[in-house]
Design a protein around this motif. Sequence first.
Motif, PDB file in Angstrom:
ATOM      1  N   ARG A 126       0.840  -1.203   0.000  1.00 57.59           N
ATOM      2  CA  ARG A 126       0.000   0.000   0.000  1.00 57.59           C
ATOM      3  C   ARG A 126       0.872   1.249   0.000  1.00 57.59           C
ATOM      4  O   ARG A 126       0.618   2.199  -0.739  1.00 57.59           O
ATOM      5  CB  ARG A 126      -0.923  -0.026   1.215  1.00 57.59           C
ATOM      6  N   GLU A 127       1.910   1.272   0.819  1.00 54.77           N
ATOM      7  CA  GLU A 127       2.827   2.419   0.862  1.00 54.77           C
ATOM      8  C   GLU A 127       3.526   2.614  -0.480  1.00 54.77           C
ATOM      9  O   GLU A 127       3.703   3.746  -0.930  1.00 54.77           O
ATOM     10  CB  GLU A 127       3.866   2.242   1.979  1.00 54.77           C
ATOM     11  N   ALA A 128       3.936   1.525  -1.115  1.00 53.17           N
ATOM     12  CA  ALA A 128       4.598   1.627  -2.427  1.00 53.17           C
ATOM     13  C   ALA A 128       3.637   2.214  -3.457  1.00 53.17           C
ATOM     14  O   ALA A 128       4.019   3.065  -4.270  1.00 53.17           O
ATOM     15  CB  ALA A 128       5.097   0.252  -2.873  1.00 53.17           C
ATOM     16  N   TYR A 129       2.392   1.765  -3.439  1.00 49.87           N
ATOM     17  CA  TYR A 129       1.400   2.261  -4.392  1.00 49.87           C
ATOM     18  C   TYR A 129       1.126   3.745  -4.154  1.00 49.87           C
ATOM     19  O   TYR A 129       1.036   4.537  -5.095  1.00 49.87           O
ATOM     20  CB  TYR A 129       0.091   1.479  -4.280  1.00 49.87           C
ATOM     21  N   LEU A 130       0.990   4.135  -2.887  1.00 45.49           N
ATOM     22  CA  LEU A 130       0.744   5.542  -2.568  1.00 45.49           C
ATOM     23  C   LEU A 130       1.930   6.420  -2.941  1.00 45.49           C
ATOM     24  O   LEU A 130       1.757   7.550  -3.409  1.00 45.49           O
ATOM     25  CB  LEU A 130       0.411   5.700  -1.078  1.00 45.49           C
ATOM     26  N   GLN A 131       3.134   5.901  -2.745  1.00 42.97           N
ATOM     27  CA  GLN A 131       4.338   6.654  -3.109  1.00 42.97           C
ATOM     28  C   GLN A 131       4.373   6.900  -4.612  1.00 42.97           C
ATOM     29  O   GLN A 131       4.705   7.997  -5.058  1.00 42.97           O
ATOM     30  CB  GLN A 131       5.603   5.897  -2.664  1.00 42.97           C
ATOM     31  N   LEU A 132       4.007   5.900  -5.398  1.00 45.83           N
ATOM     32  CA  LEU A 132       3.962   6.075  -6.850  1.00 45.83           C
ATOM     33  C   LEU A 132       2.949   7.159  -7.224  1.00 45.83           C
ATOM     34  O   LEU A 132       3.243   8.042  -8.029  1.00 45.83           O
ATOM     35  CB  LEU A 132       3.603   4.763  -7.552  1.00 45.83           C
ATOM     36  N   LEU A 133       1.771   7.109  -6.628  1.00 44.02           N
ATOM     37  CA  LEU A 133       0.750   8.123  -6.927  1.00 44.02           C
ATOM     38  C   LEU A 133       1.191   9.517  -6.491  1.00 44.02           C
ATOM     39  O   LEU A 133       0.931  10.499  -7.186  1.00 44.02           O
ATOM     40  CB  LEU A 133      -0.581   7.744  -6.258  1.00 44.02           C
ATOM     41  N   ARG A 167      12.650  11.163 -12.221  1.00 47.63           N
ATOM     42  CA  ARG A 167      13.505  10.155 -11.563  1.00 47.63           C
ATOM     43  C   ARG A 167      12.818   9.586 -10.329  1.00 47.63           C
ATOM     44  O   ARG A 167      12.853   8.383 -10.088  1.00 47.63           O
ATOM     45  CB  ARG A 167      14.864  10.751 -11.214  1.00 47.63           C
ATOM     46  N   ASP A 168      12.186  10.457  -9.544  1.00 45.06           N
ATOM     47  CA  ASP A 168      11.458   9.988  -8.356  1.00 45.06           C
ATOM     48  C   ASP A 168      10.335   9.029  -8.751  1.00 45.06           C
ATOM     49  O   ASP A 168      10.135   7.993  -8.111  1.00 45.06           O
ATOM     50  CB  ASP A 168      10.874  11.167  -7.576  1.00 45.06           C
ATOM     51  N   LEU A 169       9.616   9.376  -9.816  1.00 44.01           N
ATOM     52  CA  LEU A 169       8.532   8.511 -10.281  1.00 44.01           C
ATOM     53  C   LEU A 169       9.080   7.174 -10.771  1.00 44.01           C
ATOM     54  O   LEU A 169       8.518   6.121 -10.481  1.00 44.01           O
ATOM     55  CB  LEU A 169       7.738   9.209 -11.392  1.00 44.01           C
ATOM     56  N   SER A 170      10.194   7.208 -11.463  1.00 46.76           N
ATOM     57  CA  SER A 170      10.808   5.960 -11.961  1.00 46.76           C
ATOM     58  C   SER A 170      11.272   5.076 -10.810  1.00 46.76           C
ATOM     59  O   SER A 170      11.113   3.855 -10.858  1.00 46.76           O
ATOM     60  CB  SER A 170      11.982   6.279 -12.890  1.00 46.76           C
ATOM     61  N   ARG A 171      11.845   5.694  -9.774  1.00 46.70           N
ATOM     62  CA  ARG A 171      12.269   4.914  -8.594  1.00 46.70           C
ATOM     63  C   ARG A 171      11.065   4.276  -7.908  1.00 46.70           C
ATOM     64  O   ARG A 171      11.116   3.117  -7.502  1.00 46.70           O
ATOM     65  CB  ARG A 171      13.025   5.797  -7.605  1.00 46.70           C
ATOM     66  N   SER A 172       9.988   5.024  -7.789  1.00 47.21           N
ATOM     67  CA  SER A 172       8.808   4.460  -7.127  1.00 47.21           C
ATOM     68  C   SER A 172       8.203   3.351  -7.984  1.00 47.21           C
ATOM     69  O   SER A 172       7.642   2.392  -7.455  1.00 47.21           O
ATOM     70  CB  SER A 172       7.784   5.544  -6.793  1.00 47.21           C
ATOM     71  N   LEU A 173       8.330   3.465  -9.297  1.00 44.21           N
ATOM     72  CA  LEU A 173       7.876   2.380 -10.177  1.00 44.21           C
ATOM     73  C   LEU A 173       8.664   1.102  -9.898  1.00 44.21           C
ATOM     74  O   LEU A 173       8.083   0.008  -9.863  1.00 44.21           O
ATOM     75  CB  LEU A 173       8.016   2.781 -11.648  1.00 44.21           C
ATOM     76  N   LEU A 174       9.964   1.224  -9.693  1.00 41.09           N
ATOM     77  CA  LEU A 174      10.777   0.038  -9.393  1.00 41.09           C
ATOM     78  C   LEU A 174      10.303  -0.653  -8.115  1.00 41.09           C
ATOM     79  O   LEU A 174      10.238  -1.880  -8.051  1.00 41.09           O
ATOM     80  CB  LEU A 174      12.256   0.416  -9.274  1.00 41.09           C
ATOM     81  N   VAL A 175       9.956   0.129  -7.110  1.00 41.24           N
ATOM     82  CA  VAL A 175       9.466  -0.448  -5.851  1.00 41.24           C
ATOM     83  C   VAL A 175       8.144  -1.176  -6.085  1.00 41.24           C
ATOM     84  O   VAL A 175       7.949  -2.293  -5.612  1.00 41.24           O
ATOM     85  CB  VAL A 175       9.321   0.635  -4.762  1.00 41.24           C
ATOM     86  N   VAL A 176       7.247  -0.552  -6.846  1.00 38.12           N
ATOM     87  CA  VAL A 176       5.961  -1.198  -7.142  1.00 38.12           C
ATOM     88  C   VAL A 176       6.189  -2.484  -7.923  1.00 38.12           C
ATOM     89  O   VAL A 176       5.545  -3.499  -7.663  1.00 38.12           O
ATOM     90  CB  VAL A 176       5.022  -0.237  -7.919  1.00 38.12           C
TER      91      VAL A 176
END
Length: 164
Positions: free
Chosen positions: A53-60, A92-101
Motif C-alpha cells: 500500500r505504501e509503495a502504491y501511494l508513493q507512486l501516486l 527520476r522519483d517517479l521511476s524509482r517508485s515504479l521500481l518499488v511497485v
Amino acid sequence: MAEIWSTLVGAGAVVVGAGLTGGFTLLKGRQERTDKERDRLEQRITRHREIRREAYLQLLDCAQKLSLCQGRFVGVDGLPDDLQAELGSAMRDLSRSLLVVRMEGPVEVAAAARDLVGHYDQLNGHILTSGGVSHRLLLEAHTATLGAREEFLRVTAKALDSAG
C-alpha cells in the motif's frame, strides 16, 4: 485380598488420570502453537499489505508531483534550466517508485504502474524535445493519464483486497 485390589484399582486410576492429563496438556500445547503460527502468518500478511500500500501511494504521490511540474510548462517558450532540473528530478522519483511497485507486485499492478508512468514519460519527452507544451496537448495527455491512473487504482484495490 480386598485391600490389594483396592490399592491396584487406585493405582490404576492414578496412572490413567496422569495419562489423560498429559494427553490433554499435549493437545493444548499443540493448539497454542498452531494459534501462534496462524497469528504470525496474519501479521506477516498484514505487514506485506501495508508495504505494498505504501509503495502504491508513493507512486501516486510522485506522479502527482510530476503532473504539477509538467503543468508549469504550458505556454513556456524554451526550457528554463530550473524547470528542466525540476522535471528531471520528478521523473527520476517517479521511476524509482515504479521500481518499488514492480518489486512488490503483483504482476497486474506492476503492468498498470508501467502504463501510468509511460504516459507521464511520453509527455516529458514532448516537453523536453519541444521546450514547452500546448494547452491542447496537455489536456489530451492528462485525459489519457487519468484513464491509466484509474486502471492503476482498480488493480491496486483488487490486489490489496485479495492480499487479506
